[in-house]
Structures are given as C-alpha cells and as structure tokens.
Design a protein around this motif. Structure first.
Motif, short mmCIF file in Angstrom:
data_model
loop_
_atom_site.label_atom_id
_atom_site.label_comp_id
_atom_site.label_asym_id
_atom_site.label_seq_id
_atom_site.Cartn_x
_atom_site.Cartn_y
_atom_site.Cartn_z
N THR A 198 20.67 -15.29 -11.16
CA THR A 198 21.42 -15.55 -9.79
C THR A 198 20.99 -16.53 -9.29
OG1 THR A 198 20.14 -13.99 -9.02
CG2 THR A 198 22.19 -13.14 -10.13
N GLY A 199 21.35 -17.32 -7.75
CA GLY A 199 20.33 -17.69 -6.60
C GLY A 199 19.10 -17.42 -7.10
N ARG A 200 18.89 -15.65 -6.64
CA ARG A 200 17.46 -15.49 -6.36
C ARG A 200 16.78 -15.20 -7.79
NH1 ARG A 200 21.03 -11.30 -4.22
NH2 ARG A 200 21.06 -10.96 -2.27
N ASP A 201 17.35 -15.59 -9.16
CA ASP A 201 16.43 -16.25 -10.00
C ASP A 201 15.83 -17.50 -9.71
OD1 ASP A 201 17.00 -13.56 -11.20
OD2 ASP A 201 18.92 -14.23 -12.16
N GLN A 202 16.36 -18.66 -9.76
CA GLN A 202 16.13 -19.15 -9.01
C GLN A 202 14.30 -20.02 -8.55
OE1 GLN A 202 18.52 -21.79 -6.28
NE2 GLN A 202 19.69 -21.92 -7.59
N VAL A 203 14.15 -20.76 -8.42
CA VAL A 203 12.34 -20.99 -8.54
C VAL A 203 12.13 -22.10 -7.87
CG1 VAL A 203 11.24 -20.42 -10.95
CG2 VAL A 203 11.65 -22.54 -11.10
N ALA A 204 13.55 -22.70 -7.05
CA ALA A 204 13.45 -23.75 -6.54
C ALA A 204 15.03 -24.11 -6.51
CB ALA A 204 12.35 -25.04 -6.66
N THR A 220 12.72 -26.04 -1.24
CA THR A 220 12.25 -24.82 -0.99
C THR A 220 10.86 -24.80 -2.09
OG1 THR A 220 13.98 -23.82 -3.30
CG2 THR A 220 14.44 -22.92 -0.66
N LEU A 221 9.61 -24.52 -0.93
CA LEU A 221 8.96 -24.58 -1.95
C LEU A 221 7.80 -23.30 -1.46
CD1 LEU A 221 7.76 -27.86 0.12
CD2 LEU A 221 8.41 -27.78 -1.68
N ASP A 222 6.41 -23.07 -1.90
CA ASP A 222 6.24 -21.56 -1.98
C ASP A 222 6.12 -20.24 -1.16
OD1 ASP A 222 5.87 -22.25 -4.69
OD2 ASP A 222 3.39 -22.10 -4.51
N ASP A 223 6.24 -21.58 0.60
CA ASP A 223 6.41 -20.59 1.46
C ASP A 223 7.53 -20.68 3.14
OD1 ASP A 223 6.05 -22.93 2.65
OD2 ASP A 223 4.57 -22.21 3.67
N GLY A 224 8.80 -20.87 2.04
CA GLY A 224 9.32 -21.33 2.65
C GLY A 224 10.41 -22.77 2.17
N VAL A 225 11.10 -23.07 3.49
CA VAL A 225 12.26 -24.04 2.88
C VAL A 225 11.09 -25.55 4.69
CG1 VAL A 225 14.20 -25.22 3.71
CG2 VAL A 225 14.43 -22.76 2.60
N ARG A 228 8.71 -25.40 6.98
CA ARG A 228 9.65 -24.09 7.35
C ARG A 228 10.64 -23.85 8.77
NH1 ARG A 228 5.05 -19.87 6.93
NH2 ARG A 228 6.97 -18.67 7.19
N VAL A 229 11.53 -24.32 7.82
CA VAL A 229 13.07 -23.86 8.85
C VAL A 229 13.68 -23.32 8.02
CG1 VAL A 229 15.13 -25.29 8.56
CG2 VAL A 229 13.42 -26.85 8.12
N ARG A 230 14.16 -21.92 9.21
CA ARG A 230 14.63 -20.70 8.80
C ARG A 230 16.33 -20.88 9.86
NH1 ARG A 230 11.12 -16.95 8.06
NH2 ARG A 230 12.71 -14.99 8.36
#
Length: 293
Positions: free
Chosen positions: A205-211, A226-231, A250-252
């Motif tokens: 799934t998408g949640r399994d992605q590392v990036a 996607t980095l360790d603390d956000g996009v 940190r784009v949200r």
C-alpha cells in the motif's frame, strides 16, 4: 499465473500512480491563497443557488491562483536538504539519482519533437510518444546501474523485473504521466513510488512506501518529495542555480480542497458515463473536510 500477476500489477500501479498524482496535485494546491483570477481582475464572481462563489469553485473553468510565498534571502540546495532530512544514506543516494533523472527528462522534453515512438510496446494500447519511451528508458537505466534497487516496474509494461538480488528498494513509476496532452504543451510529470524490498510492490500500500516523488515539467520544472519530516518542493535551475533548490518546505494539504484534473474530462465523456454527472454534483456541494474522509 502470469496473466493474473500482470493484472494485479497493472491494478496496483494504476492505483498507486493515481494516488501519487493526486498527492502532487493536492500539494500544488496547498500553498495557494484563496483569491481567484476573477477577483484579481475585478470581474464579478459567479452566482449559484448557494449564493455568490468565486469562479475558482466551478473547476477547470478557472484555475488561476496566486501564491502567497514571499522571496527569501536564500534557498538551500536539494543536496543539503536531503542530507539534513533523509536519515537513511541509501535512500538519500537513490533520491539524488532520481532527481538527476528528472533533470534529464526535463531537458529532453525541451529538445525533442513530440512524435510517435517508432515501436509501440504499451500493453494497455496507449499510444507511446518518443518522449514516453525516452523517460521510461532513463528510469530503467537507473534500475540497471543502481545496486540499491531490487526490482523495477513501469506503467508501460506490467511486470516486476528483478534488478539486483541484494537491493533494498523496489521502484514503481509512470515515466511521463499526461503524455496524451504533451503535444499541446501542457504540463506533464514523472511519478515514482519507492517501497522497501521487504514488502515489494504487489500487494503493498501507499503507507508501506519509504518515499514518493512527483516531478512536474511545465513552465518550471519542480518536484515534490517525501522526506523524513514531511513533503518538500524543489525547483530546477532558478535564481542562477545550476541544479535543484528547495523552494518550499513542509508543504501540507489545505484542510479544504477542490481538486479536478482536466484530463479526467476524457473519462467523464467516454469511459464512465456517470462520472460527469457525479462531478457536477461534487462541484455544487459544500467543500469536503479532509479530516472527515
């Protein structure tokens, strides 16, 4: 059997690519302020049964927004940001390589004519352009040369190919999403999902992605990652820089969003008859709170 594997992979890839593209579209919308083109130009807003709304509410009819970003004194390089924000050195190295591939694709789009590829190999029956094949080949070249990649899979061919038995990551990509509109000189993009070797691509799934990474080739070349603390958003070759600069951190996604891709008009008109009616209902409905989904 092989046909079932191909069907599952095709389904997984189309779903993953759609989700990643939606992420890229949503992120691009997230930093824009509310004023629309009509308001800026002094034209009246549209009137509906819900009262007065901006023209931006009616979807693709008006999609001009204005950023509220203010110029900074300086912008960090992509390499510096990845050093600080991606703790895994192997993942960082892979992402650096993929940023280089995005830059190569961007240059090719500006140098190549938009013509049909000499060989049409899409198993989905899609017409492949020369730039489609070029972008896809560049990503396969990365897979072949980078020992960190265990498997690679492309939207252009629904099979998972083992590249390096000891690799840590599995790549799945759409080399040039939107190529059906590239001859109109509209923006197109590359979409990449990176999964750990432990999950692979099929059934993940998408949640399994590392990036995940989404490159956008338009008037500017930008990429979300996607980095360790956000996009983060990166922009290529701006401000006199020879390479990528980090243009937004940190784009949200906005709590309220209306997202519609003009390319979906083909689906609305030809493939899913009920889609167009549903889209009109959605446009007339109040905005959806993402937290309620």
């Amino acid at each position: 059997g092989g046909s079932q594997l191909a069907a599952r992979l095709a389904s997984t890839m189309r779903c993953s690519c759609s989700l990643l593209l939606l992420l890229g579209s949503a992120l691009r919308a997230s930093s824009f302020s509310v004023p629309c083109h009509a308001a800026a130009s002094g034209r009246p807003a549209a009137a509906t049964s819900r009262g007065t709304v901006s023209l931006a509410d009616v979807g693709a009819a008006s999609t001009a927004f204005y950023t509220d970003e203010v110029r900074k004194e300086s912008y960090p390089s992509m390499a510096d940001v990845l050093d600080a924000k991606v703790a895994d050195p192997d993942l960082r190295r892979l992402m650096l390589t993929l940023f280089g591939t995005f830059a190569t694709v961007s240059a090719a789009l500006r140098a190549e004519l938009v013509v049909k590829a000499e060989e049409q190999k899409s198993v989905f029956g899609d017409v492949q352009l020369g730039v489609d094949v070029l972008a896809d080949q560049l990503l396969w070249d990365v897979c072949r040369s980078e020992p960190l990649i265990k498997t690679g899979s492309s939207e252009e061919a629904p099979d998972v190919r083992e590249m390096h038995a000891g690799g840590r990551f599995c790549l799945c990509w759409d080399p040039l999403d939107g190529s059906a509109i590239v001859d109109n000189n509209w923006a197109v993009g590359t979409i990449i999902g990176i999964w750990p070797a432990a999950t692979g691509v099929i059934g993940a799934t998408g949640r399994d992605q590392v990036a995940s990474m989404v490159a956008n080739y338009g008037p500017r070349t930008t990429a979300f990652a996607t980095l360790d603390d956000g996009v983060y958003e990166f922009t290529l070759g701006v401000g006199g820089a020879d390479g990528w600069l980090c243009s937004r951190e940190r784009v949200r996604i906005s709590p309220q969003s209306r997202i519609f891709s003009p390319a979906n008009l083909r689906t609305a008109r030809h493939e899913l008859p009920g889609y167009g009616a549903a889209r009109l209902l959605a446009l007339r409905a109040p905005p959806v709170e993402l937290s309620s989904l």
